[in-house]
Design an enzyme around this catalytic site. Structure first.
Site, PDB file in Angstrom:
ATOM      1  N   PHE B 147       0.836  -1.210   0.000  1.00 30.14           N
ATOM      2  CA  PHE B 147       0.000   0.000   0.000  1.00 30.14           C
ATOM      3  C   PHE B 147       0.867   1.255   0.000  1.00 30.14           C
ATOM      4  O   PHE B 147       0.700   2.152  -0.837  1.00 30.14           O
ATOM      5  CB  PHE B 147      -0.923  -0.016   1.223  1.00 30.14           C
ATOM      6  N   TYR B 148       1.823   1.318   0.934  1.00 30.92           N
ATOM      7  CA  TYR B 148       2.661   2.526   1.027  1.00 30.92           C
ATOM      8  C   TYR B 148       3.585   2.656  -0.189  1.00 30.92           C
ATOM      9  O   TYR B 148       3.843   3.769  -0.655  1.00 30.92           O
ATOM     10  CB  TYR B 148       3.471   2.509   2.325  1.00 30.92           C
ATOM     11  N   ALA B 149       4.053   1.516  -0.713  1.00 34.03           N
ATOM     12  CA  ALA B 149       4.944   1.566  -1.882  1.00 34.03           C
ATOM     13  C   ALA B 149       4.216   2.155  -3.093  1.00 34.03           C
ATOM     14  O   ALA B 149       4.824   2.816  -3.936  1.00 34.03           O
ATOM     15  CB  ALA B 149       5.471   0.168  -2.205  1.00 34.03           C
ATOM     16  N   TYR B 151       2.387   4.591  -3.072  1.00 37.25           N
ATOM     17  CA  TYR B 151       2.433   6.057  -2.952  1.00 37.25           C
ATOM     18  C   TYR B 151       3.873   6.527  -2.722  1.00 37.25           C
ATOM     19  O   TYR B 151       4.104   7.530  -2.032  1.00 37.25           O
ATOM     20  CB  TYR B 151       1.499   6.512  -1.821  1.00 37.25           C
TER      21      TYR B 151
END
Lengths: 114, 179
Positions: B147-149, B151
């Site tokens: 998920f963070y990757a 963004y």
């Protein structure tokens, strides 16, 4: 030095009313207000909070703050995060030479700003 | 100045008892028991995504998601190596996204993205008065890391969990300026 600022009507009216009540000019009022704000920032940066106290000292203290001072106080309370050397070097490299934001992040920022 | 979702606000006194349920027990426990007191104690700011009147009428809780922000500094585990190697000599200030969760009944609405971007906007705003080099998250599992990757967060150390991931502040700034 001459400074200009845009303030809400209610704040402007309060300054004019106060100037009349105290017999001061608008510049004197704003100068005093700025002096107080600058002092507040210095105190917060030193880890202190601003309080008001009644004359007898018998009642509870009341904290004096603004959104900016609260943000500043929050931001100065830090947690130390220790990383392996390789991770720290990688962090430094990312910061020194950041990539450009991806299309997905740019699009998400645009959606958020709407 | 960046825009901000009108639905996201500071946590309030009644929020912890609203029935928020992400399905991840540590996050739910944190929200119910600690989010408000940590916010009031200036340990970690908590922000909530408030449900619309329509959602609340449909039986959803008043809070559909939350995240926390605090400040931290990145430093070497071994101070003695800092001088010997080409490591930063001073701790690097960062904004920490401590926790981020969405109620399981509100999945599929991109609330995770809305919360993350709200957090990035607030971090960017804070960086205008207090220096910080980036935003740091701890991804608890491969799903969170993915998920963070998406963004642009980059994993700093893939040897252990949780994964520490960093997004440089200059990249956040560029994303909002472009947007």
């Amino acid at each position: 030095m001459r400074l200009e600022a845009t303030v809400p009507d209610s704040r402007g009216s309060a300054v004019l009313e106060l100037a009349q009540q105290l017999g001061l000019s608008r510049s004197q009022i704003i100068d005093e207000a700025l002096a107080l704000f600058l002092k507040a920032v210095i105190e917060i940066r030193q880890g202190r909070r601003l309080m008001t106290q009644d004359a007898s000292g018998s009642q509870a203290l009341c904290e004096l703050t603004t959104p900016t001072l609260t943000t500043l106080e929050w931001a100065l309370s830090t947690e130390r995060i220790e990383l392996p050397d390789a991770a720290l070097v990688k962090a430094q490299e990312l910061i020194d030479a950041p990539a450009k934001p991806s299309a997905r992040l740019r699009a998400a920022a645009k959606r958020h700003a709407r | 100045m960046t825009g901000r979702s009108h639905c996201t606000r500071r946590i309030g006194p009644t929020d912890p008892r609203c029935g928020f349920h992400s399905g991840t027990r540590p996050l739910d426990d944190y929200f119910r028991r600690h989010a408000l007191t940590n916010d009031q104690g200036d340990v970690g700011r908590a922000y909530v995504h408030e449900a619309s009147a329509v959602d609340q009428a449909a039986g959803l809780p008043t809070v559909l998601g939350f995240y926390t922000l605090s400040m931290g500094t990145l430093a070497s585990q071994d101070a003695a190596t800092v001088l010997a190697k080409r490591l930063p000599r001073y701790p690097m200030p960062v904004v920490l996204i401590g926790r981020l969760a969405v109620d399981e009944r509100a999945r599929g609405r991109r609330l995770g993205e809305a919360l993350l971007l709200d957090a990035l906007a607030r971090a960017l705003e804070a960086s205008s008065i207090v220096a910080c080099v980036g935003v740091l998250v701890d991804a608890k599992d491969p799903s969170a890391e993915g998920f963070y990757a998406r963004y642009d967060f980059v994993t700093l150390d893939d040897a252990e969990w949780p994964r520490r991931m960093l997004l440089p502040m200059s990249l956040v700034r560029a994303a909002f300026e472009d947007g």
